[in-house]
Each structure stands twice: as C-alpha cells, then as structure tokens.
Design a protein around this motif. Structure first.
Motif, mmCIF file in Angstrom:
data_model
loop_
_atom_site.group_PDB
_atom_site.id
_atom_site.type_symbol
_atom_site.label_atom_id
_atom_site.label_comp_id
_atom_site.label_asym_id
_atom_site.label_seq_id
_atom_site.Cartn_x
_atom_site.Cartn_y
_atom_site.Cartn_z
ATOM 1 N N ASP A 114 4.976 -0.254 13.440
ATOM 2 C CA ASP A 114 4.042 0.995 11.799
ATOM 3 C C ASP A 114 3.547 -0.472 10.946
ATOM 4 N N GLN A 117 0.360 1.104 6.763
ATOM 5 C CA GLN A 117 1.439 2.563 5.740
ATOM 6 C C GLN A 117 -0.493 3.502 5.851
ATOM 7 N N CYS A 118 -1.198 3.165 4.993
ATOM 8 C CA CYS A 118 -2.535 4.064 4.780
ATOM 9 C C CYS A 118 -3.396 4.402 5.753
ATOM 10 N N LYS A 160 4.718 -6.355 8.607
ATOM 11 C CA LYS A 160 4.630 -5.945 10.212
ATOM 12 C C LYS A 160 3.508 -6.218 10.692
ATOM 13 N N PRO B 44 7.503 6.435 15.805
ATOM 14 C CA PRO B 44 6.705 5.405 15.024
ATOM 15 C C PRO B 44 5.077 6.975 14.787
ATOM 16 N N ARG B 45 4.687 6.636 13.287
ATOM 17 C CA ARG B 45 3.948 7.376 12.849
ATOM 18 C C ARG B 45 3.501 8.341 14.031
ATOM 19 N N GLY B 48 -0.485 6.796 13.703
ATOM 20 C CA GLY B 48 -0.442 6.106 13.982
ATOM 21 C C GLY B 48 -2.220 5.452 13.940
ATOM 22 N N PRO B 49 -1.899 6.249 15.965
ATOM 23 C CA PRO B 49 -2.629 6.486 16.702
ATOM 24 C C PRO B 49 -4.623 6.067 15.870
ATOM 25 N N ARG B 51 -4.961 6.190 12.954
ATOM 26 C CA ARG B 51 -5.019 4.895 11.451
ATOM 27 C C ARG B 51 -5.864 3.939 12.518
ATOM 28 N N ALA B 52 -5.164 3.387 13.971
ATOM 29 C CA ALA B 52 -5.360 2.553 14.350
ATOM 30 C C ALA B 52 -6.778 1.631 15.296
ATOM 31 N N GLY B 489 -0.187 8.040 2.530
ATOM 32 C CA GLY B 489 0.333 6.313 3.733
ATOM 33 C C GLY B 489 1.960 6.500 4.140
ATOM 34 N N LEU B 648 12.082 3.647 10.497
ATOM 35 C CA LEU B 648 10.708 2.818 10.206
ATOM 36 C C LEU B 648 10.243 2.267 9.513
ATOM 37 N N THR B 649 9.085 3.813 8.964
ATOM 38 C CA THR B 649 8.557 3.960 7.950
ATOM 39 C C THR B 649 9.165 4.156 6.036
ATOM 40 N N SER B 651 11.279 1.320 6.012
ATOM 41 C CA SER B 651 11.527 -0.109 6.016
ATOM 42 C C SER B 651 9.855 -0.967 5.926
ATOM 43 N N SER B 652 8.756 -0.329 6.171
ATOM 44 C CA SER B 652 7.516 -0.153 5.284
ATOM 45 C C SER B 652 7.726 0.230 4.388
#
Lengths: 176, 758
Positions: A114, A117-118, A160, B44-45, B48-49, B51-52, B489, B648-649, B651-652
């Motif tokens: 993680d 975030q955005c 993270k 996990p989000r 997520g993929p 965004r990554a 986000g 998880l999210t 904690s972010s």
C-alpha cells in the motif's frame, strides 16, 4: 570545467525551430516520430503527443518528481528536459514496466505494501525506485530514502514507499 | 417505508439540523467477536494496479478529440476594480479560440455577492479572464496579450487590521463574516474563573498552510446538445453537479459529473470551482470540449488554504487540575472568499469536562487567497492552542500532562449533554503511554536536546444520511457495487468491496465497485469530514444484504432446498439438503439475464448519543541548539475510530495524517509580501512539504472498539483524526526540550534560536 565552457565546441549544433520540428523518441523500446515545437518538454511530448499519461505533471518546474522517467537509464524530471534534447534517446516510462499484463516486481510491491494513496506521485516514485534498483540491487533503507527524496508525496505514503522498495529488491533478487 | 425526520449531524465541528428521508433501518452492526472474512483484513487496494501502472486516468489525464485548453488570467493586484479589458490582441493570436471575461459572459453569481468574472478583484490571483486555445502554450502566450486597466483599491492583508473600523473593506457590509462573531457559551464564565486556583492566558498564532495536492484542480467540459458532461477533480461529484446546474440554469439530469481517480484533495476540492464553470461556459461558446487545469502556482494562490489563526486562550483550574473555565477568542483570516469557516473552537468546547466556557470566533475577510477546508479544518489549529495551554497548566500545577488530561476526562459530550456512543480515549492514552514509555524523563542535554510531548484528538467522523447504493448480482456469479461516492485516495473502493463481499459471502475477487459518476444516479455525500466509510459503507452493506436475500429466495426455488437451510460462503451455496455446494452462477445460469438488484440506504444517526472519534499522540524530538533544527524522532499514535474495515489502507491514512501534521508543525507556511499582497512561495521549491528525509519512526495502534450505535458497520472515519494532535504533540515536545514555549507555528529554526536566547 570553466575553461571547457568558453572553448568553441567542435560538435555540430543543430538549429531547431522556430516552428515544429521532427524528432525520434525511443519510448519503452518503441520508436516514435513526433513533430514538436522546440519549447515542448519531454513530459508534454509523452503525455500529449504519445498519449502516455502515466508520468504526471504536478509542478512542471522540477520540484516534485511526479514526472520522473528514465532517459538512457538515468532518472530525470521529464518536465525539465525539452523533447528535442531527447531526440534519438531511449526513454523508459511507467507504462513500460508491466509485461504481458503482469506487474513489475516494484509495482507489485507498491500495491502489496500500500505504498500509494491517491497514486498521482506513484509513477514517479516507482521510476525512481527502478533507477535505484537497476544501479544497486541491494539497497539499504538510507539508499531508498535518498533515491526517492526528490519525489514528493502529499498523502505521506513515504513509510510504505520505503518498505515497498526494499520488498521489491527482495522480489527482484528472488526472481533473478 | 421511507420516513421524513429531522436529524442532527455534526460536520467538521458544526451541528447541522436538517430534514432527511431515512431508510435502511433494521440491520444491526456485526458484534465485536463476529468471525469476519474480509472486514478487518489487510486487503491491498483493488485499484492499486491501475495506480501503480500509470493506467489510472485522472481528470488531469483526460484528453478528448478536438479538445481545447484554457488558461486563466489572474489579478496582479490584491484589490482593484477592472476599468477595462482589451482582449483583441489575444484573440487574433493564431490558435486562440476564445477569450472570456466579464464583458462576454453571463453575470453568474458565485459565493456571496461576487461573480464568476467579477469587475472587482480581491486578491493576487483572483480570476480576471480566460483564454481558450488549441494548446496550453498558445493560451499562455495569449494571456500576455490581454490588456487590463485596473483602478487600484486600498487593501488589507492582516485580519486584525481588517477588523479595524477604518480598514479597507472587501464587501459593502464589512470584513467580518456574518457581521458578528460566532459565539458559543455554557455555564458562567466569570464564576468559573473566580473559582479557579490558577488562571493562565496566552495568545497562540498558527500559519496559513497550503494543500498542494499532487493533482492540480481542474475540469474538462463537454457539451453534447444541451447536456453537459464534466470530468472534475473533486471530492463531491453530486455537489459539483448541483452547483453547475444551478449556475448554468440546467435541470440536474442534463449535467453529468465524472471523477474516476483523484490525486488528492484534503478538503480543497470539496466545492465547485470557478475553473469548472469557466470550462463549461467556454465549451459552450466554442462548441468544443475544454480542459482547464491549474498550474502549481495557481494551486498555491487560488484553491484554498488552512487559514491563519490568532487564538487568545484563557484557562482556569483548581489545584487538583479540574478545569473551571475556558475562554477562547479566535480570529481567522478567511482571505477574499469564504464558504465554510473552520471551527477553531471545536476542541476547546468538546475535549474536556469544563462547565464554564465561551468561544468567540471572528472570521475576517482579507485581500489574500481564500480559505477552504483543509483536513480537520479548525481542529488542527484549535488543538495546538488548547493542548499547548494544557501543558502549561500541568507545569504550573506540578502535574504530569497526561494526568491532567485524565483528570478532565468526560464520558459526556459537553456541548449537548448526551453520552458518547463509545469513547476509547482513555484506552488510547494508556496504550499510547505504554508504547511510548511515558513519562520518560529525557537524559542530560548537550547540543542536542531531547523532549517529549503528547496531545489528544477529538473529531466527529460519524457519517450521515443520505447515501445510497445498489448491489447487483450478475448472471456469471460476480457482483457489482454501485454508488455515487468518490475515492479521493483513501481506498474507498476497496473498503466497499470488502463490505459487499462480507455480506454476500462472495470472494472479494468477484466484486467490482463502480463509483465517481453522477449518471449512476445514486447520491452519496462529499468525501470529507472523515465520513465516507461511515456514510456509504452502511448503504452498501444494506444493499448487499438485500441482494443476498433475493439470491437465497431464488436459489431455494432453483435448487429445491429449504431457504433457511441455505448459506453462502466463498460464492458457493450450501445446505444439508444439497449433495455438494453449488456456485452462484450455476443457480443463475438457467434464468437467462435475470439480475438480482439489492438496494441500500444509510440509516439515520442516533439521536440520544454523540458519535465521535478520539485519539492520542506522543512525540519525541531532538532540537539542535546550534542550528535550531527540530528533528521528530518518533510519533506514537493510538486512535479510536470504531471498527477498522481495512487495517492496511487505514494505516496509510494514519501515517499520512501524521506526516502532514509534522509539515504543519515544523515548516509549512504561506508567506505573503506585506507591501504587494503577493504570495512569495507559491511553489513547491519554497513552500516546504515533508519529503522522504523528514519521516520519523511512526508507531500506531487502534483501540478497535466497534461502535454499534454509529451505523450497521460499527465503523467511524479516520481520514482527519491523525493530523489533529500531531502539531500539538510536537510543539509540546519542543517546549519540553527547550524549557521555553513557542506560541506560534511553524516551529522554524529562526524561532527556535530566538527562544533559546531567552
């Protein structure tokens, strides 16, 4: 260095512009010919001319790192390079990392930890980590912090991102 | 049947009373020991993929065929009247398609008595005109060709000066918002101070801080006939739709607002922006889609800020530490426009048991960039002052700071007299103190001085109706959650998928979540006030519950098994009456395109209790007495936000809030030139936000006490709580290290060195 700077250069200088000029960009292994104004940045060429919007424009003046890409293997702020300077050079962007729909280990680590975030700074963060791991496959925490210290994250995903980079190093090591 | 009721909702420190139609009662919260498969798990989000990999298309990335670009001309003066604008030269530049200003656009009112294109500009950066061109570079060139004649007006930058009777006025009715201060009172203040053994009074000052979301504010507008579609980087698609429809005179169904991914908002994207309206006007004028995105400088001038505050705070207590009276007079520099003033007195009114109290807030217009909400507006500023003064009081009384806070602990909401639904602050204090090693007396001091400090957090985070969701079960055994919320986000999509998977008994991979489009028709409130999960999550659970009931009805008939005997786990229907479990799609496959559609709505908030979030943070710092540098070594945080849906999210968000709080404590500050009203650090080079090298060790835990009265999840919000006490805890640690207190944020080296001289 100073004496070198005043000595006339032997290299032939190509005059570009005014008006649009044709350049060749090798992006993620594919060659593209694009017609750009000399003032167009590499970032705008990638985003507008090639439709590669993964590199983000958050400041356009070299202060945030969201547009980080690799040019000939070195991380740069794409907003601080002119497209014409990159004529013929090899450029690696976030879009080139995942292969055949499979996330690159760095991307996988970012998702699993993680480390986003955005997500707006994420492509830049990942490219900075990529440059680090290409150069140094077994970085320390301090190495990681230094490598991403030019990439701002306003959501504060830093702890993270550090974890993800170290995890990615492990994943890449296992994979190789 | 839907019921119309009057309900009280707390939003960012203010209690709103409004009529709402409520539905969705009857589903009780999972109890604390319920064995849950997805809720409470580190998942996990799900996005997520995207965004990554750079595939996620933010508003900033939207490119439409034939799209034009807009650039806004902004005022160079802090206060002026536009006498004339000549756009002729700009219009003749090749590639320019239109220039909009007050002369050729409808007079559309926007915030109080002002207009989209106003003839008065009220701060350096206020909108004057907008060029629409084939590309941004051309638009930028054209801006320089617009000739504007200004009549310079007197201006005022300082809120205290702006309150003086002879100060230049921004509005005919004066510079004070509402014409009078916002006053809250309880008990008898004079008596309270008379009863006190100790009275301390101090003035605290906090700076103006800038959001600097990574994705700038921006919109893309497209007209198709008389229907308008807008892609907007917003925290509230339905709010933008309502605003656009109202300002442009369109029916709601003719306006569609889309926001798929957003690069941060932190409150600055809560409301409709001028650039959005201008993009819509320009797209109509040119007949082509128009994109307006702000640059980093505009971000720092015109998109809002956490306003500077001046807080005169007076506290009275008995020898044993019991508070007898609290008085706050706060002045807030609103800037030129103000929609929603922050509630700086919130922490003083709510945090401690104190019978006699008065808060008085003056929100003052000045010729500077306008305020907006910024992650826990008012509470970050107010907590800094209150928790600083509590530490001074503890010192004066010879008490441990934590002991003083526990002495004034309250189980009753001081503003309403109602009990809290649940309150885990005592546990947060105790666990935080243990994790941190409080009270640890710092070792002897050399050039590096160590200090420790702590502070408390209170915030609403209760969520509110109305919010709606649908859960569809598709013929292939997958399910789709549809709701009109947005993910700013925080991980909203993932959390909603977890809730639906839990309730349906489906694997999470089988759930998709569709949000961020008003065309789906399902209203959800703005993603602010730490209320998305607590507002939308319960509606999703209700919708999933209804879909599950329908699925069981159908399955019982298809499988010829008693309905009560059927269970769903991992997407499989089981019953003693069946030989083996049957997959959901097997049940549905013979029913052609039959669809199950479950509908859910957020239940009303309870009337007899107050639902709040709480927390405590502890900070350890070292201060270099030679350079004045403060290094935050460690933050320990324990928060109570009810049930945690995704650790998880979550904690972010906790880490992110603390890191933003650290920036606010130590270096973030907008600087305005006194002579010209110009912001001198309107960029990320000179406006310092935390970088990778500033990050302390962060340790945190959640009290994790599901709140059964809050909603059917037992969950409350967590977006804002973690930023609230950080600056206060750091300031207390710095005061501990220095032996003297600095009453003004940020704690820059200059201020530290000055304090050390005394």
């Amino acid at each position: 260095m100073a004496t070198e700077a005043v000595r006339p250069r032997r290299r032939k200088i190509t005059v570009r512009g005014p008006g649009k000029t044709l350049i060749k960009l090798i992006v993620n292994g594919e060659t593209h010919e694009v017609l750009v104004e000399p003032r167009r940045t590499l970032l705008d060429a990638l985003r507008k001319d090639l439709g590669l919007t993964g590199a983000k424009k958050a400041c356009d003046e070299g202060t945030c790192g969201a547009c980080t890409v690799l040019v000939d293997g070195k991380p740069i702020y794409a907003c601080m390079a002119l497209a014409i300077e990159c004529d013929g050079k090899s450029i690696e962007t976030i879009e080139g990392l995942a292969q055949n729909g499979k996330l690159h280990p760095i991307q996988q680590a970012f998702v699993e930890e993680d480390a986003l975030q955005c997500g707006f700074c994420t492509p830049g963060q990942i490219m900075s980590v990529k440059a680090l791991l290409d150069e140094n496959p077994t970085p320390t925490l301090e190495d990681v912090k230094r490598a991403v210290s030019g990439n701002l994250c306003r959501c504060g995903a830093y702890p993270k991102i550090f974890k993800a980079a170290l995890r990615a190093a492990k994943l890449l090591h296992q994979g190789s | 049947m839907p019921k119309v009721i009057k309900t009280k909702t707390e939003f960012e420190g203010r209690v709103l009373e409004e009529y709402v139609v409520v539905e969705g009662e009857g589903l009780t919260a999972w109890d604390a020991q319920a064995p849950l498969k997805f809720v409470g798990k580190k998942i996990p989000r799900i996005d997520g993929p995207e965004r990554a990999t750079g595939k996620a298309a933010y508003t900033f990335d939207v490119q439409l065929p034939g799209m034009l670009y807009g650039k806004i001309l902004r005022s160079p003066h802090p206060h002026a009247r536009i006498k004339n604008i000549n756009t002729q030269r700009a219009e003749t530049l090749p590639g320019v398609r239109a220039v909009l200003c007050y002369k050729n656009t409808p007079k559309i009112s926007f915030r109080r008595q002002t207009f989209i294109f106003d003839e008065i500009v009220r701060y350096v950066g206020d909108e004057v005109a907008c060029v629409i061109a084939d590309d941004e570079e051309i638009a930028q060139d054209a801006l320089e060709l617009i000739e504007v004649e200004y009549e310079i007006l007197p201006f005022v930058l300082d809120p205290e000066e702006a309150l003086q009777p002879n100060a230049p006025k921004l509005y005919p009715d004066g510079n004070l918002l509402g014409g009078q201060p916002e006053v809250y009172q309880r008990g008898n203040l004079e008596q309270g101070f008379a009863q006190a053994d100790v009275v301390i009074e101090r003035t605290f000052r906090t700076q103006c801080a800038l959001h600097n979301c990574m994705e700038p504010h921006g919109s893309v507008a497209l007209w198709e006939g008389d229907s308008l579609t807008v892609w907007d980087s917003t925290q509230h698609i339905f709010g933008v739709r309502e605003g656009l429809a109202r300002l442009l005179g369109l029916p709601l169904h003719k306006v569609r607002v889309i926001k798929k991914y957003m690069g941060g908002g932190f409150g600055s994207k809560n409301n409709l922006g001028k650039y959005t309206v201008i993009a819509a006007l320009a797209a109509r004028m040119t007949g082509r889609p128009v994109k307006i995105v702000l640059d980093r400088h505009e971000e720092n001038l015109a998109t809002g800020n956490r306003p500077a505050s001046i807080q005169r705070l007076k506290i009275g207590a008995k020898r044993d530490g019991a508070l007898t009276a609290l008085e706050l007079k706060a002045i807030i520099a609103a800037g030129a426009y103000c929609l929603w003033p922050p509630s700086v007195g919130g922490p003083a009114r709510e945090l401690y048991a104190c019978p006699n109290l008065k808060t008085e807030q003056y929100t003052v217009f000045t010729n500077t960039g306008p305020l907006s909400a910024f992650r826990a507006p008012g509470y970050v500023e107010g907590t800094f002052a209150l928790e600083s003064l509590m530490d001074e009081l503890a010192k004066e009384l010879g008490m441990d700071p934590l002991e003083l806070r526990l002495k004034n602990y309250t189980e009753i909401d001081q503003t309403t007299g109602r009990p809290y639904s649940t309150k885990g602050l005592r546990e947060a204090y105790e666990r935080g103190a243990k994790l941190f090693g409080w009270p640890r007396r710092p070792e002897p001091q050399g050039q590096l001085r160590r200090g420790v400090g702590m502070a408390s957090q209170i915030w609403s985070g209760n969520g509110m109706p109305p919010a709606y969701a649908l859960v569809k079960i598709n013929p292939d055994g997958t399910a789709t959650v549809i709701t009109g919320t947005q993910d700013i986000g925080t991980g909203t999509k993932t959390v909603l998928a977890q809730i639906a998977a839990e309730e349906l008994g489906f694997p999470i991979e089988k759930i998709s979540v569709e949000i961020g489009d008003t065309q789906m028709g399902l209203y959800a409130p703005l993603s602010a006030g730490s209320m998305t999960v607590a507002s939308v999550g319960p509606a999703v659970r209700m919708a999933a519950h209804e879909a599950r009931q329908q699925l069981l009805d159908v399955a019982a008939q298809v499988l010829e098994a008693p309905r009560e005997s059927l269970t769903i786990t991992d997407g499989l229907l089981s019953s003693p009456a069946l030989q083996k479990p049957v997959a959901v799609h097997e049940v549905l496959k013979n029913l052609e395109n039959f669809m199950i559609i479950g509908r859910g709505a957020r239940e009303p908030n309870p009337e007899d209790v107050t639902v709040n979030t709480f927390g405590a943070q502890f900070a350890e710092v070292t201060v270099d007495t030679e350079t004045g540098e403060v290094k935050v070594e460690r933050i320990v945080a324990v928060h109570d936000s009810g049930r945690v849906i995704n650790p998880l999210t979550l904690s972010s968000q906790i880490e992110g809030g603390i890191i933003q709080g650290l920036g606010y404590a130590l270096f973030e500050q907008r600087v305005v030139d006194r002579n010209t009203g110009v912001v001198v650090n309107d960029n990320l080079e000179n406006y310092k936000v935390p970088t990778a090298l500033d990050i302390p060790e962060i340790v945190f835990e959640m009290v994790e006490r599901p709140d059964p009265r809050a909603n059917n999840l037992g969950a409350k919000g967590v977006g804002e709580p973690p930023i609230i006490p950080t600056a206060a805890a750091i300031a207390n640690a710095v005061a501990d290290a220095l032996g003297v207190r600095i009453y003004e944020l940020p704690l820059t080296r200059e201020k530290i060195l000055k304090a050390l001289q005394h």
